[in-house]
Design a protein around this motif. Structure first.
Motif, PDB file in Angstrom:
ATOM      1  N   LEU A  82       0.837  -1.196   0.000  1.00  0.00           N
ATOM      2  CA  LEU A  82       0.000   0.000   0.000  1.00  0.00           C
ATOM      3  C   LEU A  82       0.873   1.247   0.000  1.00  0.00           C
ATOM      4  N   ASP A  83       0.358   2.294  -0.602  1.00  0.00           N
ATOM      5  CA  ASP A  83       1.067   3.571  -0.701  1.00  0.00           C
ATOM      6  C   ASP A  83       0.679   4.446   0.488  1.00  0.00           C
ATOM      7  N   LEU A  84       1.339   4.230   1.622  1.00  0.00           N
ATOM      8  CA  LEU A  84       1.030   4.987   2.831  1.00  0.00           C
ATOM      9  C   LEU A  84       2.102   6.022   3.103  1.00  0.00           C
ATOM     10  N   LEU A  85       1.661   7.216   3.466  1.00  0.00           N
ATOM     11  CA  LEU A  85       2.583   8.296   3.782  1.00  0.00           C
ATOM     12  C   LEU A  85       2.912   8.334   5.274  1.00  0.00           C
ATOM     13  N   ALA A  86       1.988   7.897   6.114  1.00  0.00           N
ATOM     14  CA  ALA A  86       2.216   7.892   7.556  1.00  0.00           C
ATOM     15  C   ALA A  86       3.330   6.914   7.909  1.00  0.00           C
ATOM     16  N   ARG A 326     -17.293  -3.561   9.366  1.00  0.00           N
ATOM     17  CA  ARG A 326     -16.672  -2.330   9.856  1.00  0.00           C
ATOM     18  C   ARG A 326     -15.164  -2.546  10.022  1.00  0.00           C
ATOM     19  N   PHE A 327     -14.406  -1.628   9.460  1.00  0.00           N
ATOM     20  CA  PHE A 327     -12.962  -1.633   9.622  1.00  0.00           C
ATOM     21  C   PHE A 327     -12.526  -0.393  10.390  1.00  0.00           C
ATOM     22  N   LEU A 328     -11.356  -0.496  11.002  1.00  0.00           N
ATOM     23  CA  LEU A 328     -10.783   0.639  11.713  1.00  0.00           C
ATOM     24  C   LEU A 328      -9.302   0.703  11.396  1.00  0.00           C
ATOM     25  N   SER A 329      -8.821   1.907  11.113  1.00  0.00           N
ATOM     26  CA  SER A 329      -7.396   2.110  10.888  1.00  0.00           C
ATOM     27  C   SER A 329      -6.880   3.172  11.837  1.00  0.00           C
ATOM     28  N   VAL A 330      -5.616   3.049  12.165  1.00  0.00           N
ATOM     29  CA  VAL A 330      -4.925   4.092  12.928  1.00  0.00           C
ATOM     30  C   VAL A 330      -3.665   4.427  12.154  1.00  0.00           C
ATOM     31  N   THR A 331      -3.506   5.708  11.806  1.00  0.00           N
ATOM     32  CA  THR A 331      -2.277   6.180  11.166  1.00  0.00           C
ATOM     33  C   THR A 331      -1.643   7.229  12.071  1.00  0.00           C
ATOM     34  N   MET A 332      -0.315   7.149  12.228  1.00  0.00           N
ATOM     35  CA  MET A 332       0.398   8.065  13.114  1.00  0.00           C
ATOM     36  C   MET A 332       1.669   8.565  12.436  1.00  0.00           C
ATOM     37  N   LYS A 333       2.088   9.744  12.844  1.00  0.00           N
ATOM     38  CA  LYS A 333       3.236  10.424  12.243  1.00  0.00           C
ATOM     39  C   LYS A 333       3.002  10.663  10.760  1.00  0.00           C
ATOM     40  N   GLY A 334       1.780  11.099  10.443  1.00  0.00           N
ATOM     41  CA  GLY A 334       1.507  11.489   9.081  1.00  0.00           C
ATOM     42  C   GLY A 334       2.232  12.792   8.764  1.00  0.00           C
TER      43      GLY A 334
END
Length: 474
Positions: A82-86, A326-334
């Motif tokens: 996946l192309d994640l920036l965080a 239902r899904f849940l995501s947590v992104t940090m240091k974006g």
């Protein structure tokens, strides 16, 4: 041969015939009674409280990984690219806690305003216990006034003598991310910030969050710490225990405060009533949009909470629901040089994670066969036992690997139950005697052991012989 000897001989002959006949008749009666008893046995006897507690403790110890709040998928799939920036992220299925993607999920990072979710959780505990009500008027100590908040705080603009309800404080906390609301709630529940922080940290201990620690309730401090994994763990608990919070607080698009009803009678203030740049008393309501940028962009999004301080970057706990999953995501240091960039990157990462989740997985809830099974026991002191599932998922997280649509894919799921016709001899509580398999195409998605709910000693020779004969009718 004397008459006496003849008499004794006849007695011996008679006994040699009658005793075996009597034994055969007795065995026949016992066999018939045993057969009738089994025929009439349609349920196992109820476990004692002690037996049940021992069983449950054994199961939770032996299958501990399936009782964790978060857990790996019970099958193997190639890791997605996946192309994640965080810098740190995790993606889970809320119904079962299955982790379907992670990236540096154990990096310790300040949660920033995601901290406020813990504050809301504790408030919800108080409401559920009947100690507080949403329409309660909450006194505002000076520590909670906007004018006394640290510089650059997010605010709902609380001030002296305002009349505010618990529900309004929670809305100010969830929508405007008001640090002042966090202080008001902390003082309301515990009398001081220090006491409230102790409760927050005890909540972390209870949930096994070893890297999550708080020094204040708003998230302003960089000394608050957590990880993406532990924040997702907490969020799952929060949403499972207080699901109504999504519609009531987290999905509300905007919040206006203070309104006329919030101003104490006779209090009329003008622009001159400012302290340190913040209005101590204001008469015109300030409307603030929800800080979650995906509420009106991402299909099914109805929460949860943003967070930002310089030390944490742009954080986001995000949840969305579609077609019962239902899904849940947590992104940090974006990343982001400013709020506009940070919000754009939150939108990018949140969309990337959720689009992947809903395109690749869905919940299968038709798990009617995951239940106790009544089994007769032969050559055993117990005539019947129950086979208990070692764990019972609320739903299985099903990968999209067959068919042309998610719906067709789900229709191909098979639940296969394998249990014996009967069990013989000694039985040991917790022993696996059957299993349930969740199958999709060539994939074995999950295996659920079926365990004996009790122990039973082997029956004596005569009873065992009777039961062996009966097994031929099975």
């Amino acid at each position: 041969m004397t008459q006496k000897e003849d008499k004794n001989k006849k007695l011996i002959v008679s006994l040699s015939i009658s005793i075996p006949v009597a034994l055969i008749l007795a065995f026949a009666v016992l066999l018939s009674a045993r057969s009738l008893s089994f025929k009439n046995t349609i349920a196992a006897s109820k476990l004692t409280q002690e037996e049940n507690e021992i069983l449950q403790q054994y199961i939770k110890t032996e299958y501990s990984s399936r009782y964790q709040i978060l857990q790996s998928l019970p099958y193997n799939l190639a890791a997605p690219e996946l192309d994640l920036l965080a810098e740190s992220a995790i993606l889970i299925d809320i119904s079962n806690g299955n982790i379907i993607y992670e990236k540096n999920a154990d990096e310790v990072i300040p949660p920033a305003s995601m901290t406020k979710l813990f504050t809301m959780y504790i408030v919800d505990e108080e409401v559920s216990a009947g100690h507080l009500h949403y329409d309660d008027i909450i006194p505002l100590p000076p520590e909670s006034w906007a004018c006394n908040m640290p510089p650059h705080s997010s605010l709902m603009f609380l001030g002296k003598d305002q009349i505010v309800t618990l529900e309004e404080l929670l809305l100010g906390l969830s929508i405007a991310s008001g640090n002042d609301a966090a202080y008001a709630l902390a003082y309301t529940i515990s009398g001081s910030m220090e006491a409230f922080i102790q409760r927050m940290n005890k909540t972390c201990e209870r949930l096994g969050l070893t890297h999550t620690h708080f020094v204040e309730a708003s998230g302003y401090s960089e000394e608050n710490t957590t990880t993406a994994r532990e924040m997702a763990t907490f969020c799952r608990v929060y949403l499972k225990e207080h699901p109504d919070s999504l519609a009531r607080f987290h999905s509300v698009r905007e919040f206006t405060y203070p309104k006329k009803k919030n101003i104490a009678p006779g209090d009329v203030y003008g622009p001159q009533d400012f302290t340190n740049g913040f209005p101590e008393h204001i008469t015109m309501g300030i409307t603030q949009k929800n800080t979650n940028p995906l509420l009106d962009i991402l299909e099914g999004c109805d929460g949860l909470k943003t967070g930002y301080i310089d030390e944490s970057g742009y954080n986001l706990a995000l949840t969305a629901s579609r077609n019962g999953t239902r899904f849940l995501s947590v992104t940090m240091k974006g990343p982001g040089k400013n709020t506009k960039e940070g919000q754009a990157n939150r939108i990018h990462d949140g969309t990337e994670l959720m689009d992947f989740a809903f395109a690749s997985f869905a919940d299968f809830t038709q798990l009617y066969d995951i239940k106790p099974y009544f089994i007769k026991a032969f050559s055993s002191k117990e005539k019947a036992i129950n086979l208990i599932p070692a764990f019972t998922p609320e739903a299985e997280c099903i990968p999209f690997v067959t068919g042309s649509s998610i719906a067709e894919n789900l229709s191909n799921v098979q639940v296969i139950v394998k249990v014996p016709d009967f069990i013989s001899g000694q039985i040991i509580q917790g022993t696996e005697y059957g299993r349930i398999k969740i199958i999709l195409g060539n994939y074995l998605l999950d295996t659920i052991p079926l365990l004996a709910d009790r122990s039973s000693k082997k029956a004596n020779f005569i009873i065992s012989l009777c039961d062996i004969i009966q097994t031929f009718s099975f």
